[in-house]
Design an enzyme around this catalytic site. Structure first.
Site, PDB file in Angstrom:
ATOM      1  N   GLY A 228       0.651  -1.223  -0.469  1.00  0.00           N
ATOM      2  CA  GLY A 228      -0.149  -0.292   0.103  1.00  0.00           C
ATOM      3  C   GLY A 228       1.273   1.431  -0.061  1.00  0.00           C
ATOM      4  O   GLY A 228       0.075   2.487  -0.124  1.00  0.00           O
ATOM      5  N   GLU A 270       4.573  -6.641   1.539  1.00  0.00           N
ATOM      6  CA  GLU A 270       4.497  -6.613   0.845  1.00  0.00           C
ATOM      7  C   GLU A 270       4.046  -5.425  -0.599  1.00  0.00           C
ATOM      8  O   GLU A 270       2.979  -5.608  -0.932  1.00  0.00           O
ATOM      9  CB  GLU A 270       2.463  -7.762   0.407  1.00  0.00           C
ATOM     10  N   PRO A 271       4.953  -4.708  -0.468  1.00  0.00           N
ATOM     11  CA  PRO A 271       4.628  -3.491  -1.563  1.00  0.00           C
ATOM     12  C   PRO A 271       4.568  -4.068  -3.518  1.00  0.00           C
ATOM     13  O   PRO A 271       5.293  -4.919  -3.399  1.00  0.00           O
ATOM     14  CB  PRO A 271       5.531  -2.984  -1.559  1.00  0.00           C
ATOM     15  N   GLY A 272       3.547  -3.273  -3.794  1.00  0.00           N
ATOM     16  CA  GLY A 272       3.909  -3.449  -4.945  1.00  0.00           C
ATOM     17  C   GLY A 272       4.184  -2.249  -6.028  1.00  0.00           C
ATOM     18  O   GLY A 272       5.030  -1.906  -6.432  1.00  0.00           O
ATOM     19  N   ARG A 273       3.394  -1.078  -5.571  1.00  0.00           N
ATOM     20  CA  ARG A 273       3.489  -0.352  -6.699  1.00  0.00           C
ATOM     21  C   ARG A 273       4.942   0.327  -6.224  1.00  0.00           C
ATOM     22  O   ARG A 273       5.680   0.908  -7.381  1.00  0.00           O
ATOM     23  CB  ARG A 273       2.361   0.570  -5.997  1.00  0.00           C
ATOM     24  N   TYR A 313      -9.799   4.915 -12.180  1.00  0.00           N
ATOM     25  CA  TYR A 313     -10.145   5.414 -10.487  1.00  0.00           C
ATOM     26  C   TYR A 313      -9.695   6.686 -10.834  1.00  0.00           C
ATOM     27  O   TYR A 313      -9.279   7.139  -9.841  1.00  0.00           O
ATOM     28  CB  TYR A 313      -8.817   5.028  -9.679  1.00  0.00           C
ATOM     29  N   CYS A 339     -13.654   3.541 -28.242  1.00  0.00           N
ATOM     30  CA  CYS A 339     -14.377   4.265 -29.147  1.00  0.00           C
ATOM     31  C   CYS A 339     -15.622   4.503 -27.606  1.00  0.00           C
ATOM     32  O   CYS A 339     -16.754   3.858 -27.239  1.00  0.00           O
ATOM     33  CB  CYS A 339     -15.037   3.466 -30.024  1.00  0.00           C
ATOM     34  N   GLU A 340     -14.810   4.947 -26.268  1.00  0.00           N
ATOM     35  CA  GLU A 340     -16.274   5.813 -25.636  1.00  0.00           C
ATOM     36  C   GLU A 340     -15.892   6.913 -25.834  1.00  0.00           C
ATOM     37  O   GLU A 340     -14.246   7.299 -25.321  1.00  0.00           O
ATOM     38  CB  GLU A 340     -15.572   4.779 -24.489  1.00  0.00           C
ATOM     39  N   TYR A 368       1.089  -1.526 -12.341  1.00  0.00           N
ATOM     40  CA  TYR A 368      -0.824  -1.443 -12.547  1.00  0.00           C
ATOM     41  C   TYR A 368      -0.868  -0.954 -13.796  1.00  0.00           C
ATOM     42  O   TYR A 368      -2.142   0.217 -14.328  1.00  0.00           O
ATOM     43  CB  TYR A 368      -1.902  -0.884 -11.749  1.00  0.00           C
TER      44      TYR A 368
HETATM   45  N1  LLP Z   1      -0.236  -7.102  -0.386  1.00  0.00           N
HETATM   46  C1  LLP Z   1      -2.211  -7.363  -1.410  1.00  0.00           C
HETATM   47  C2  LLP Z   1      -2.612  -8.631  -0.445  1.00  0.00           C
HETATM   48  C3  LLP Z   1      -2.639  -6.200  -2.543  1.00  0.00           C
HETATM   49  O1  LLP Z   1      -3.979  -6.731  -2.404  1.00  0.00           O
HETATM   50  C4  LLP Z   1      -2.656  -5.763  -2.735  1.00  0.00           C
HETATM   51  C5  LLP Z   1      -2.848  -4.846  -3.329  1.00  0.00           C
HETATM   52  C6  LLP Z   1      -0.579  -5.246  -2.484  1.00  0.00           C
HETATM   53  C7  LLP Z   1      -0.127  -6.151  -1.096  1.00  0.00           C
HETATM   54  C8  LLP Z   1       0.057  -4.538  -2.457  1.00  0.00           C
HETATM   55  O2  LLP Z   1      -0.637  -3.428  -2.838  1.00  0.00           O
HETATM   56  P1  LLP Z   1       0.427  -1.433  -3.114  1.00  0.00           P
HETATM   57  O3  LLP Z   1       1.688  -1.852  -2.431  1.00  0.00           O
HETATM   58  O4  LLP Z   1       0.397  -2.035  -5.029  1.00  0.00           O
HETATM   59  O5  LLP Z   1      -0.397  -0.631  -3.239  1.00  0.00           O
HETATM   60  N2  LLP Z   1      -4.666  -1.478  -9.661  1.00  0.00           N
HETATM   61  C9  LLP Z   1      -4.930  -1.052  -8.226  1.00  0.00           C
HETATM   62  C10 LLP Z   1      -4.513  -1.119  -7.534  1.00  0.00           C
HETATM   63  C11 LLP Z   1      -4.870  -2.391  -6.941  1.00  0.00           C
HETATM   64  C12 LLP Z   1      -3.878  -3.029  -5.325  1.00  0.00           C
HETATM   65  C13 LLP Z   1      -4.663  -4.491  -5.160  1.00  0.00           C
HETATM   66  N3  LLP Z   1      -3.804  -4.837  -4.029  1.00  0.00           N
HETATM   67  C14 LLP Z   1      -4.584   1.057  -8.926  1.00  0.00           C
HETATM   68  O6  LLP Z   1      -4.045   0.944 -10.158  1.00  0.00           O
HETATM   69  O7  LLP Z   1      -3.970   1.309  -8.021  1.00  0.00           O
END
Ligand code: LLP
Length: 411
Positions: A228, A270-273, A313, A339-340, A368
């Site tokens: 997050g 667990e960072p993704g972004r 979003y 086309c929107e 994402y």
């Molecule tokens: N762990 C779990 C269980 C999650 O569901 C997620 C994201 C993460 C970790 C990683 O979160 P992050 O660090 O990336 O914020 N598509 C959306 C974001 C969806 C996130 C879903 N879960 C966007 O583009 O903003």
């Protein structure tokens, strides 16, 4: 990840026009150095041997990027068997993968437990199913920390309270009893409050809440605080996540907890972004410029089929001109070619006057972005290019072709 020189933008000295010429547009571009820098920052966030970082692969599963992330020593989470397959392809071992699916069916659980991968479950029925399939094993559970504890940039990505995720706190003991009945043990807790917060307060609160709960459960040897951590997409109005301050407070909370309890579980995040967002940008080509009812439109070939965040979003992505930077400024609605009418990349953006053939750069699309791209309107998804640490542009995914659209159709 890019430099502005004179009238155009380049990446490690490679002009945007050269990338467009060599690989076409729209084009996803990633910067290896930025990914490495972010991985290193996360790894050194807490100075404890029992702190681990799992990259949340849903943000971007390009295998070339996964390999970079692995080489920096991060572990990885998977939320589907597809992600799992890609991660194994990138070289992650079972012991480095945390499986964290949602609404799993029996075959999902069988596939994962067969491999000895750690599993984190998020409902009582999943616990029951898991224990029947893999009796006498250990697993983790995802807790829903309750109403008012979530955070995130949009209600679609806030994951605490009245949402489908996690096991309600009031059902925690029931989950543990269910597990025991099959000889299984809950050895880990996980909480994910939502995606993209720039204020560390709700995150620190959730961390403290989970640690407080874990005090009463001596079997817990793994405590995971989810992902997050946000990035400031709007550099003019947003402040970046206070990384240094957070890291200091987080470390102290963990260390105090360890000395209070005399326990040393594995702490995880667990960072993704945060790992990939800023490493990426999309190059789009202006294909039409027009004025309708007094609104100026710069129409590109990057629609919401390829970059969904702005429309889905109402997310902000900075857009800059990558060619023809100088000259009179005009305020545009920048759109794609889907086309929107809702196919917007950014509204009211002041850019140097656009003409057909100009290139625009949409920033911070590493997370994402491609991961949420589709073939809507039967368009072929873009290519992806990595600017390597040595400054070369390397193709890491081919642009799709019409043959890919036909591939699985039966007629
Ligand atoms: N762990 C779990 C269980 C999650 O569901 C997620 C994201 C993460 C970790 C990683 O979160 P992050 O660090 O990336 O914020 N598509 C959306 C974001 C969806 C996130 C879903 N879960 C966007 O583009 O903003």
């Amino acid at each position: 990840m890019f430099e502005v020189k004179g009238n155009s933008v380049s990446f490690s000295g490679i002009p945007a026009t050269k990338l467009a010429e060599d690989f076409g547009t729209p084009l996803y571009i990633y910067d290896e150095k930025t990914i490495r820098k972010n991985c290193q920052a996360l790894k050194s966030m807490v100075d404890l041997p029992n702190f681990e970082v799992f990259y949340s692969a849903k943000a971007n599963t390009n295998i070339a990027l996964l390999k970079i992330i692995k080489s920096e020593g991060l572990k990885i989470d998977a939320m589907s068997l597809g992600e799992l397959a890609l991660e194994k392809e990138a070289g992650f071992e079972a012991s480095e993968i945390l499986f964290l699916g949602n609404n799993l069916k029996e075959s999902d659980i069988k596939a994962v437990t067969g491999e000895g991968i750690k599993c984190c479950l998020d409902s009582l029925d999943q616990v029951e199913r898991f224990c029947k399939i893999a009796p006498n094993t250990n697993f983790y559970i995802r807790l829903n920390p309750g109403v008012g504890t979530g955070a995130g940039h949009h209600e679609k990505v806030v994951t605490a309270g009245k949402v489908k995720f996690g096991i309600d706190l009031s059902l925690l003991d029931e989950a543990i009893i269910l597990a025991k009945a099959q000889g299984c043990k809950v050895t880990g807790f996980m909480v994910h409050i939502g995606s993209l917060f720039l204020d560390s307060t709700p995150y620190l609160n959730a961390i403290e809440q989970l640690l407080e709960i874990a005090k009463s459960y001596p079997d817990i040897e793994y405590i995971d605080f989810g992902g997050g951590i946000g990035v400031a997409y709007d550099r003019e109005t947003e402040q970046p996540f206070p990384f240094a301050d957070f890291s200091e407070k987080f470390s102290k909370i963990l260390k105090d907890w360890m000395s209070d309890t005399g326990r040393a579980p594995t702490f995880a995040m667990e960072p993704g972004r945060f790992v990939v967002a800023e490493s990426g940008a999309c190059l789009a080509e202006v294909q039409s410029v027009k004025t309708n009812s007094g609104v100026h439109f710069a129409g590109t070939n990057l629609g919401f089929n390829f970059l969904l965040r702005p429309e889905f979003y109402q997310a902000y992505h900075e857009i800059i001109k990558a060619t023809g930077l100088q000259g009179e400024k005009v305020t545009y609605n920048v759109t794609g070619n889907v086309c929107e009418s809702g196919d917007n990349l950014g509204k009211d953006r002041e850019l140097a006057k656009c003409k057909v053939g100009d290139l625009l750069l949409v920033r911070d699309t590493g997370a994402y972005g491609y991961a949420m791209a589709s073939n809507y309107n039967s368009m072929c998804r873009p290519a992806e290019v990595l600017i390597t640490a040595t400054g070369e542009a390397k193709l890491i995914r081919k642009r799709e072709e019409t043959a890919d659209l036909l591939k699985n159709q039966i007629y």
